[in-house]
Structure formats: structure tokens, C-alpha cells
Write an enzyme that holds these catalytic residues in place. Structure first.
Site, PDB file in Angstrom:
ATOM      1  N   THR A  40       1.036  -0.970   0.413  1.00 33.94           N
ATOM      2  CA  THR A  40      -0.284  -0.047  -0.194  1.00 33.94           C
ATOM      3  C   THR A  40       1.065   1.225  -0.170  1.00 33.94           C
ATOM      4  OG1 THR A  40      -0.283   0.018   2.287  1.00 33.94           O
ATOM      5  CG2 THR A  40      -2.220  -1.554   1.377  1.00 33.94           C
ATOM      6  N   ASP A  96      -3.753   5.314   3.046  1.00 29.88           N
ATOM      7  CA  ASP A  96      -3.791   6.006   3.869  1.00 29.88           C
ATOM      8  C   ASP A  96      -3.992   5.410   5.613  1.00 29.88           C
ATOM      9  OD1 ASP A  96      -3.175   7.785   6.286  1.00 29.88           O
ATOM     10  OD2 ASP A  96      -3.187   9.720   5.255  1.00 29.88           O
ATOM     11  N   ASN A 139       5.049  -0.946   8.713  1.00 30.27           N
ATOM     12  CA  ASN A 139       6.668  -0.050   7.781  1.00 30.27           C
ATOM     13  C   ASN A 139       6.265   1.599   7.010  1.00 30.27           C
ATOM     14  OD1 ASN A 139       9.836  -0.135   7.269  1.00 30.27           O
ATOM     15  ND2 ASN A 139       8.395   0.307   5.043  1.00 30.27           N
ATOM     16  N   TYR A 182      10.587  12.077  16.459  1.00 31.11           N
ATOM     17  CA  TYR A 182      10.591  10.922  16.334  1.00 31.11           C
ATOM     18  C   TYR A 182      11.028   9.839  16.998  1.00 31.11           C
ATOM     19  CZ  TYR A 182      13.104   7.168  12.698  1.00 31.11           C
ATOM     20  OH  TYR A 182      12.852   6.450  12.605  1.00 31.11           O
ATOM     21  N   LYS A 205       9.735   6.106  18.031  1.00 28.40           N
ATOM     22  CA  LYS A 205       9.585   4.922  18.529  1.00 28.40           C
ATOM     23  C   LYS A 205       9.995   4.363  19.197  1.00 28.40           C
ATOM     24  CE  LYS A 205       9.979   4.401  13.781  1.00 28.40           C
ATOM     25  NZ  LYS A 205       9.262   4.057  12.635  1.00 28.40           N
TER      26      LYS A 205
END
Length: 258
Positions: A15, A36, A63, A127, A131
Site C-alpha cells: 500500500t 492512508d 512500515n 521521532y 519509536k
């Protein structure tokens, strides 16, 4: 990754948000769909189509993600919210939408995290936080999905050759403006945005390593692949916090008063 799994006989559903990317994936022979990952309706449609076509799902790879770079306070709450929408909330949303299919096939969920969730650096706070959240969610999901026969594996890549740095640099430039208190450090901020491309591991090599990990029995809970994926977490674990702070402040120009 799509190429690596297809070459071993998997039917890959890939996708992307942009129509031109979907067309390119389709031309390459994948079952390509526009999606999305934050669109609940789109996820429901995708799950329904997979149900009709196959009735189950063997492997889900979460991902989708991007890097919001720049001073944390410059980006503020809105930048943090947007970062978590894609990097964190979508992990739960996508997995939830496809849970019945994974349960039927006793499948595997692969969450792509980052060593940045372990070694936190300045100018990438949103960021790194996202994570770190992926790491925590992966631990929780691994435990909660075990009774259903669904395995969960977190991957923490190091530097991997990709367009990540280019996109991250664009994000940083959008956030950082001339009246920012951190404007004098703009070169260091841009350097942090480019850090993922410092001697990066080829993407195909990373994909082969990930593919091999999915075939292991028992499935590893955590896999680190790529340049720096082992050394950086080790550095974070062994160095005293004060010394690590000094190293990072020096690396990113934060030793002198502004």
C-alpha cells in the site's frame, strides 16, 4: 522488502498514499492498493478485500512512518501529534483492522521501529519518542496476541539507504524558521536529519535480513539490522548519562550558550 518476500513465493499486498506510487507498485507485479494508514474507512475496506480474496493473513509489516526533525519546542504539540498519528497510532489501527485475518492464520506482526527509540538525540525528539512508543507497543502486543497464536517481532533498523533523510530534511526546514532560538544551529539540525544516510546499509540487504528473521523458530522478539543498529544501543546502555549527554551536545553544537 516487498521484492524480497515476493521472490520467496509470498503474494505481497503493498500500500501507498500517492496514486503514482500505487501505479508503480502495481506495474511491478504487486497487489497494490491506495491507503492512508490513518484512514479507518480505508483500513476496513482493505481488510474486507483481503477477507474475500484469501480469508487470512500470514504476515503484516507495519512500515509506514516518517521523521519529524527539528527542535522539539519549535514543532510543538501539533508536530508531535502528527508524528504519533503515523508512527504510533497507525501501528495499533492497522493491526486492529487486520487482527481477525492474522488470528485465522496464526500470523506474524512485524513492527518497524528504530535504534532512535533507544538512543535519543537532540533535534529528533518527536521521532525518537514515536519509536520508543513503538517498542513499548510491540512488547504489549506480543504478550496480548500470544493466546491467539499471533507472533510479534520488532525491528530496530540502523542507517538504511532510503529517501528517509531527504524527507526528514524537508520536515526540518518546514519547522525551523529565522526567528527560532535554535536558528544559529540550523546546520547541526540538518546534519541530524541526514544522519540516517551516514554509511547506510543497502535496503536490499536489510530486507534479506528481515526476511530471514521471519523464518526463525522461535520468532525473535527484537531484531536489529543495519549500520549502527547494534553499536548505538550498546553506547546508550554502557555510557553514563552525563557523559552521553556531553557527547551528544558536542556532536550537535549544544555546548555553547545561545
Amino acid at each position: 522488502m516487498a521484492n524480497a518476500f515476493r521472490d520467496t513465493g509470498h503474494e505481497v499486498w503493498a500500500t501507498a498514499r500517492k496514486l503514482e506510487d500505487v501505479q508503480q507498485l502495481s506495474a511491478a507485479g504487486f497487489c497494490a492498493r491506495q491507503l492512508d494508514v490513518n484512514d479507518a474507512h480505508g483500513l476496513t475496506q482493505l481488510a474486507g478485500e483481503l477477507e474475500q480474496r484469501h480469508g487470512g493473513l500470514d504476515i503484516l509489516i507495519n512500515n509506514a512512518g516518517y521523521g519529524a526533525m527539528g527542535p522539539l519546542l519549535d514543532g510543538g504539540v501539533e508536530a508531535l501529534r502528527q508524528q504519533f498519528e503515523t508512527n504510533v497510532f497507525a501501528v495499533v489501527g492497522v493491526t486492529r483492522a487486520l487482527f481477525p485475518l492474522l488470528r485465522r492464520n496464526r500470523g506474524l506482526v512485524v513492527n518497524i521501529g528504530s535504534v532512535s527509540g533507544v538512543l535519543v538525540t537532540p533535534f529528533a525528539g518527536a521521532y525518537c519518542a514515536s519509536k520508543a512508543a513503538v517498542h513499548a507497543l510491540s512488547d504489549a502486543l506480543r504478550l496480548e496476541l500470544a493466546p491467539f497464536g499471533i507472533r510479534v517481532m520488532e525491528v530496530q533498523p540502523g542507517a538504511i539507504a532510503s529517501q528517509f533523510a531527504s524527507n526528514a530534511q524537508q520536515q526540518a526546514e518546514q519547522v525551523l524558521v529565522a526567528d527560532s532560538p535554535w536558528w544559529p544551529l540550523r546546520e547541526h539540525i540538518q546534519a541530524r536529519a541526514r544522519a540516517s544516510q551516514d554509511k547506510p546499509t543497502p535496503a536490499a540487504q536489510f530486507a534479506q535480513g528481515l526476511l530471514a528473521a521471519t523464518l526463525k523458530s522461535p520468532t525473535p522478539a527484537l531484531v536489529r539490522l543495519g549500520n549502527g543498529s547494534t553499536a548505538l544501543p550498546l553506547l546508550a546502555r554502557l555510557l553514563p548519562q552525563r557523559l552521553l549527554d556531553k557527547v551528544l551536545r558536542k556532536r550537535f553544537g549544544l555546548l555553547r550558550p545561545l
